[in-house]
Design a protein around this motif. Structure first.
Motif, PDB file in Angstrom:
ATOM      1  N   LEU A  27       8.439   6.236   5.032  1.00 36.06           N
ATOM      2  CA  LEU A  27       7.855   6.782   6.252  1.00 36.06           C
ATOM      3  C   LEU A  27       7.452   5.605   7.133  1.00 36.06           C
ATOM      4  CD1 LEU A  27       5.469   9.442   4.674  1.00 36.06           C
ATOM      5  CD2 LEU A  27       7.592   9.921   5.918  1.00 36.06           C
ATOM      6  N   TYR A  28       7.477   5.822   8.441  1.00 34.75           N
ATOM      7  CA  TYR A  28       7.109   4.762   9.379  1.00 34.75           C
ATOM      8  C   TYR A  28       6.002   5.244  10.308  1.00 34.75           C
ATOM      9  CZ  TYR A  28      11.119   1.864   8.102  1.00 34.75           C
ATOM     10  OH  TYR A  28      12.010   1.069   7.415  1.00 34.75           O
ATOM     11  N   GLY A  29       5.004   4.392  10.500  1.00 35.53           N
ATOM     12  CA  GLY A  29       3.959   4.682  11.462  1.00 35.53           C
ATOM     13  C   GLY A  29       4.442   4.419  12.876  1.00 35.53           C
ATOM     14  N   PRO A  30       3.617   4.722  13.867  1.00 35.46           N
ATOM     15  CA  PRO A  30       4.023   4.541  15.270  1.00 35.46           C
ATOM     16  C   PRO A  30       4.281   3.089  15.654  1.00 35.46           C
ATOM     17  CG  PRO A  30       1.701   5.124  15.103  1.00 35.46           C
ATOM     18  CD  PRO A  30       2.288   5.335  13.752  1.00 35.46           C
ATOM     19  N   ASP A  31       3.772   2.145  14.863  1.00 35.81           N
ATOM     20  CA  ASP A  31       4.012   0.723  15.131  1.00 35.81           C
ATOM     21  C   ASP A  31       5.194   0.187  14.337  1.00 35.81           C
ATOM     22  OD1 ASP A  31       2.897   0.853  12.625  1.00 35.81           O
ATOM     23  OD2 ASP A  31       1.312  -0.621  12.996  1.00 35.81           O
ATOM     24  N   GLN A  32       5.968   1.091  13.702  1.00 32.53           N
ATOM     25  CA  GLN A  32       7.153   0.762  12.901  1.00 32.53           C
ATOM     26  C   GLN A  32       6.804   0.066  11.590  1.00 32.53           C
ATOM     27  OE1 GLN A  32       9.608  -1.280  15.918  1.00 32.53           O
ATOM     28  NE2 GLN A  32      10.820   0.584  16.107  1.00 32.53           N
ATOM     29  N   ARG A  33       5.572   0.195  11.177  1.00 31.82           N
ATOM     30  CA  ARG A  33       5.174  -0.301   9.858  1.00 31.82           C
ATOM     31  C   ARG A  33       5.488   0.762   8.808  1.00 31.82           C
ATOM     32  NH1 ARG A  33       1.281  -4.054   8.330  1.00 31.82           N
ATOM     33  NH2 ARG A  33       0.389  -4.055  10.438  1.00 31.82           N
ATOM     34  N   ILE A  34       6.038   0.340   7.681  1.00 31.22           N
ATOM     35  CA  ILE A  34       6.264   1.273   6.587  1.00 31.22           C
ATOM     36  C   ILE A  34       4.921   1.803   6.103  1.00 31.22           C
ATOM     37  CG2 ILE A  34       7.040   1.480   4.195  1.00 31.22           C
ATOM     38  CD1 ILE A  34       9.271  -0.504   4.857  1.00 31.22           C
ATOM     39  N   MET A  35       4.849   3.118   5.974  1.00 28.46           N
ATOM     40  CA  MET A  35       3.616   3.782   5.561  1.00 28.46           C
ATOM     41  C   MET A  35       3.803   4.379   4.172  1.00 28.46           C
ATOM     42  SD  MET A  35       1.690   7.030   7.374  1.00 28.46           S
ATOM     43  CE  MET A  35       1.127   6.078   8.776  1.00 28.46           C
ATOM     44  N   GLU A  36       2.969   3.985   3.247  1.00 24.90           N
ATOM     45  CA  GLU A  36       3.032   4.534   1.899  1.00 24.90           C
ATOM     46  C   GLU A  36       2.553   5.990   1.916  1.00 24.90           C
ATOM     47  OE1 GLU A  36       4.322   2.961  -0.532  1.00 24.90           O
ATOM     48  OE2 GLU A  36       3.692   0.868  -0.664  1.00 24.90           O
ATOM     49  N   PRO A  37       3.129   6.861   1.070  1.00 25.83           N
ATOM     50  CA  PRO A  37       2.632   8.238   0.986  1.00 25.83           C
ATOM     51  C   PRO A  37       1.132   8.314   0.701  1.00 25.83           C
ATOM     52  CG  PRO A  37       4.752   8.083  -0.095  1.00 25.83           C
ATOM     53  CD  PRO A  37       4.355   6.671   0.264  1.00 25.83           C
ATOM     54  N   SER A  38       0.613   7.376  -0.070  1.00 28.00           N
ATOM     55  CA  SER A  38      -0.825   7.380  -0.360  1.00 28.00           C
ATOM     56  C   SER A  38      -1.641   7.135   0.907  1.00 28.00           C
ATOM     57  CB  SER A  38      -1.155   6.312  -1.408  1.00 28.00           C
ATOM     58  OG  SER A  38      -0.756   5.022  -0.965  1.00 28.00           O
ATOM     59  N   GLU A  39      -1.111   6.333   1.820  1.00 33.25           N
ATOM     60  CA  GLU A  39      -1.806   6.078   3.084  1.00 33.25           C
ATOM     61  C   GLU A  39      -1.817   7.335   3.947  1.00 33.25           C
ATOM     62  OE1 GLU A  39      -1.035   1.528   4.264  1.00 33.25           O
ATOM     63  OE2 GLU A  39       0.808   2.654   3.912  1.00 33.25           O
ATOM     64  N   LEU A  40      -0.681   8.030   3.990  1.00 33.86           N
ATOM     65  CA  LEU A  40      -0.625   9.271   4.756  1.00 33.86           C
ATOM     66  C   LEU A  40      -1.522  10.327   4.120  1.00 33.86           C
ATOM     67  CD1 LEU A  40       0.525  10.865   7.093  1.00 33.86           C
ATOM     68  CD2 LEU A  40       2.519  11.409   5.683  1.00 33.86           C
ATOM     69  N   ALA A  41      -1.561  10.351   2.795  1.00 37.00           N
ATOM     70  CA  ALA A  41      -2.416  11.311   2.098  1.00 37.00           C
ATOM     71  C   ALA A  41      -3.882  11.111   2.474  1.00 37.00           C
ATOM     72  CB  ALA A  41      -2.237  11.171   0.589  1.00 37.00           C
ATOM     73  N   ALA A  42      -4.293   9.867   2.621  1.00 41.55           N
ATOM     74  CA  ALA A  42      -5.681   9.591   3.006  1.00 41.55           C
ATOM     75  C   ALA A  42      -5.986  10.179   4.379  1.00 41.55           C
ATOM     76  CB  ALA A  42      -5.928   8.085   3.002  1.00 41.55           C
ATOM     77  N   GLN A  43      -5.008  10.135   5.282  1.00 44.43           N
ATOM     78  CA  GLN A  43      -5.210  10.719   6.607  1.00 44.43           C
ATOM     79  C   GLN A  43      -5.249  12.245   6.531  1.00 44.43           C
ATOM     80  OE1 GLN A  43      -2.623   9.154   9.649  1.00 44.43           O
ATOM     81  NE2 GLN A  43      -2.695   7.079   8.833  1.00 44.43           N
ATOM     82  N   VAL A  44      -4.397  12.821   5.692  1.00 46.22           N
ATOM     83  CA  VAL A  44      -4.387  14.279   5.539  1.00 46.22           C
ATOM     84  C   VAL A  44      -5.735  14.765   5.015  1.00 46.22           C
ATOM     85  CG1 VAL A  44      -3.348  16.211   4.286  1.00 46.22           C
ATOM     86  CG2 VAL A  44      -1.888  14.394   5.213  1.00 46.22           C
ATOM     87  N   ARG A  45      -6.320  14.020   4.100  1.00 40.17           N
ATOM     88  CA  ARG A  45      -7.596  14.440   3.499  1.00 40.17           C
ATOM     89  C   ARG A  45      -8.728  14.501   4.518  1.00 40.17           C
ATOM     90  NH1 ARG A  45      -5.955  10.878  -0.781  1.00 40.17           N
ATOM     91  NH2 ARG A  45      -5.194  12.077  -2.564  1.00 40.17           N
ATOM     92  N   THR A  46      -8.587  13.800   5.624  1.00 39.66           N
ATOM     93  CA  THR A  46      -9.652  13.836   6.627  1.00 39.66           C
ATOM     94  C   THR A  46      -9.780  15.219   7.266  1.00 39.66           C
ATOM     95  OG1 THR A  46      -8.207  13.104   8.450  1.00 39.66           O
ATOM     96  CG2 THR A  46      -9.295  11.391   7.146  1.00 39.66           C
ATOM     97  N   TYR A  47      -8.749  16.058   7.104  1.00 36.01           N
ATOM     98  CA  TYR A  47      -8.814  17.422   7.634  1.00 36.01           C
ATOM     99  C   TYR A  47      -9.600  18.353   6.716  1.00 36.01           C
ATOM    100  CZ  TYR A  47      -5.283  16.154  11.102  1.00 36.01           C
ATOM    101  OH  TYR A  47      -4.607  15.561  12.149  1.00 36.01           O
ATOM    102  N   GLY A  48      -9.916  17.878   5.515  1.00 39.72           N
ATOM    103  CA  GLY A  48     -10.710  18.675   4.592  1.00 39.72           C
ATOM    104  C   GLY A  48      -9.874  19.635   3.767  1.00 39.72           C
ATOM    105  N   PRO A  49     -10.541  20.453   2.947  1.00 34.03           N
ATOM    106  CA  PRO A  49      -9.837  21.342   2.015  1.00 34.03           C
ATOM    107  C   PRO A  49      -9.134  22.517   2.679  1.00 34.03           C
ATOM    108  CG  PRO A  49     -12.204  21.728   1.927  1.00 34.03           C
ATOM    109  CD  PRO A  49     -12.005  20.523   2.791  1.00 34.03           C
ATOM    110  N   VAL A  50      -9.290  22.675   3.986  1.00 35.89           N
ATOM    111  CA  VAL A  50      -8.643  23.794   4.671  1.00 35.89           C
ATOM    112  C   VAL A  50      -7.121  23.676   4.624  1.00 35.89           C
ATOM    113  CG1 VAL A  50      -8.668  22.665   6.933  1.00 35.89           C
ATOM    114  CG2 VAL A  50      -8.622  25.157   6.798  1.00 35.89           C
TER     115      VAL A  50
END
Length: 229
Positions: A27-50
């Motif tokens: 996966l690539y972030g908007p700055d073209q840096r490779i993004m690990e799934p664990s990094e994306l998961a951390a962002q998803v968790r900010t939305y909470g258990p909903v």
């Protein structure tokens, strides 16, 4: 492409739709840096258990890149402790109303130079946006354009589906001064894990860290530690 995604219906609070450039490997972030799934998961968790389901609008994210490996979507699901993640089964296309479809052609080509253009309202092939950089590779190598070679590397991974060429382009970008290109090349060498790759990856991370790249500093501290994988 952003406006096309914004046209999608957003009426399910338990559903999170994420659009990112990607390949079967990354996966690539908007700055073209490779993004690990664990990094994306951390962002998803900010939305909470909903959030009960994630739809990943990233090319090839639902297809494992090889026997015995997991798709990007599966890796994200594991990082989210089993939350359902739906990936894509080919190159992702966006329509103006937000609809998405995929294609799995054996060969694609980019016949012009410069930015990717479509007729107003036409469908957009996400990976073709990245392919435009490949058409400028010779110019950017000659000019030692670090940012340009970062884009070339992303294009080879996302459009050409050729991680080896992507790594070579990222390493050129690193030589020209791109910290993100150095970071990406390091991650790809660590993933490949052939003789000499770890040593080269550490050198690339050190180069990126010297340029002030915080993610590279963190990864260098982790990977460079005794006993680290």
């Amino acid at each position: 492409m952003f406006s096309y995604m914004e046209a999608r219906a957003d009426d399910d609070p338990a559903l999170l739709v994420i659009g990112l450039h990607g390949s079967p490997w990354h996966l690539y972030g908007p700055d073209q840096r490779i993004m690990e799934p664990s990094e994306l998961a951390a962002q998803v968790r900010t939305y909470g258990p909903v959030i009960k389901k994630v739809v990943l609008l990233s090319s090839w994210s639902g297809i494992a890149p090889g026997p015995g490996s997991k798709s990007v979507a599966q890796r994200l699901a594991l990082a989210l402790d089993g939350t359902q993640v739906v990936g894509q089964d080919g190159f992702t296309w966006f329509a103006k109303d937000g609809a998405v479809h995929t294609t799995r052609q054996a060969f694609s080509t980019y016949v012009s130079r410069g930015p990717y253009r479509v007729e107003r309202g036409g469908d957009v092939m996400a990976a073709m946006v990245s392919a435009a950089a490949i058409s400028m590779e010779a110019d950017w190598r000659k000019a030692k354009n670090a940012r340009g070679m970062l884009g070339v590397g992303a294009g080879y991974d996302q459009f050409s589906l050729c991680p080896d060429k992507a790594m070579q382009a990222f390493e050129a970008g690193a030589t020209f001064g791109s910290a993100i290109a150095a970071y990406n090349a390091a991650l790809m060498r660590l993933e490949r894990n052939e003789p000499g790759d770890r040593k080269a990856a550490l050198a690339l991370l050190a180069r990126a860290a010297a340029l002030g790249d915080a993610p590279a500093k963190a990864r260098l501290a982790s990977v460079g530690a005794p006993g680290a994988p």
